[in-house]
Design an enzyme around this catalytic site. Sequence first.
Site, PDB file in Angstrom:
ATOM      1  N   TYR A 170       0.859  -1.191   0.000  1.00 26.46           N
ATOM      2  CA  TYR A 170       0.000   0.000   0.000  1.00 26.46           C
ATOM      3  C   TYR A 170       0.891   1.234   0.000  1.00 26.46           C
ATOM      4  O   TYR A 170       1.913   1.276   0.700  1.00 26.46           O
ATOM      5  CB  TYR A 170      -0.899   0.026   1.239  1.00 26.46           C
ATOM      6  CG  TYR A 170      -1.659   1.326   1.397  1.00 26.46           C
ATOM      7  CD1 TYR A 170      -2.919   1.491   0.838  1.00 26.46           C
ATOM      8  CD2 TYR A 170      -1.098   2.404   2.080  1.00 26.46           C
ATOM      9  CE1 TYR A 170      -3.612   2.682   0.962  1.00 26.46           C
ATOM     10  CE2 TYR A 170      -1.783   3.605   2.215  1.00 26.46           C
ATOM     11  CZ  TYR A 170      -3.034   3.734   1.647  1.00 26.46           C
ATOM     12  OH  TYR A 170      -3.714   4.927   1.761  1.00 26.46           O
TER      13      TYR A 170
ATOM     14  N   GLU B  38      -3.347   7.666  -4.072  1.00 25.03           N
ATOM     15  CA  GLU B  38      -3.395   6.409  -3.316  1.00 25.03           C
ATOM     16  C   GLU B  38      -3.275   5.246  -4.286  1.00 25.03           C
ATOM     17  O   GLU B  38      -4.086   5.107  -5.201  1.00 25.03           O
ATOM     18  CB  GLU B  38      -4.691   6.306  -2.517  1.00 25.03           C
ATOM     19  CG  GLU B  38      -4.746   5.055  -1.636  1.00 25.03           C
ATOM     20  CD  GLU B  38      -6.022   4.983  -0.828  1.00 25.03           C
ATOM     21  OE1 GLU B  38      -5.932   4.912   0.413  1.00 25.03           O
ATOM     22  OE2 GLU B  38      -7.116   4.996  -1.428  1.00 25.03           O
TER      23      GLU B  38
END
Length: 396
Positions: free
Chosen positions: A118, A206
């Site tokens: 992530y 993101e």
Amino acid sequence: MNLHEYQGKQILNSFGVEIQRGLVASTPAEAVEAAKKLTEETGTGWHVIKAQVHAGGRGKGGGVKLAKNIQEVERIAGEIIGMTLITPQTSAEGKKVHQILVAEDVYYPGDNEPEEYYMSVLLNRATGRNMIMYSTEGGMDIEQVAEETPHLIFHEEIDPAVGLLGFQARKIAFNLGLSGKAFKEMTKFVSALYKAYANSDSSLFEINPVLKTSDDRIIAVDAKVSIDDNALFRHKDYLAMRDLREENAIEVEAGEAGLNYVDLDGNVGCMVNGAGLAMATMDLIKQAGGEPANFLDVGGTADAERVEIAFKLILKDPNVKAILVNIFGGIVRCDRVAQGIVDAYKNMGTINVPIIVRLQGTNADIAKELIDNSGLDVQSAIEFQEAADKVQKVLA
């Protein structure tokens, strides 16, 4: 301004970030052609079909599926295009899917097992610095990771005046447990990602997941991007990417009229001049036992035309049971605002919800007389508490 995945990937790729390649389609036939073209360009045998909506968690709602042949591409595309996708990040009504991304399969076999990470870039408002947040737990909801295993989330803060330094990119690759080719590729990936964030004037990048492939390439499999609205005048090409179908229709209409409007879930409509006063008015409504139905800042020119547009926007919400107009007359005179309210009311005809008007500041006394003598079903107030009491009374 939020972007679709494929648009975010276009921006990433323009700054040198390696991405999972794909083509956009609006019909099953276009999806088949996109899959064939993608196979020619990349050699991929399988294709990932992804719904393009402004929401995360698409896989959980059935918006991301794997097609192992052309027939499956056509069938899955037909299932996803036109569906109402409900995810943890949409409302209960969900979002209609107008287009899909046909993407290459990047989880191919090789010498190593693929690994997911992530990574996001955003502003840390507490320190005034940009921040890269990253974790070895890619593919999962970062909120869940933060709650259950907070020690697996890392942060790297960057001084925006200096930019990302080489040792910081290497530190990120090291904390992700990488070595060799993957370490070098991740260092390049992080540097290009930060450059994309800074130079595109974004408020959020993101990537979940960032993938280390079986042959140690580092690529962005997903991309959630939000561009700072205040910087769009510098990026006309990004502004052209705006998809109004994904936005609240009332908010879009308000923006076109030059009004700052945010739709909420309450029962009391707000019309205020100034963001600070608008926030205080929302607190006032909650204190009176109601819930704000919107945030609406009409600005300093609250004339009849502007007030009428604001009333019409508020009344488009069927949940509104009352309207509170709270205007401070600093630059604008209260009597002009009051006359604008009277004129707007008469132009619109009957308004079937109670209206409480609080005008304070320049010529507030004259404004109160105008409202009280208008013969309209409008209640005037001077003090905050008086307005709160009247809101509470009409909601009872």
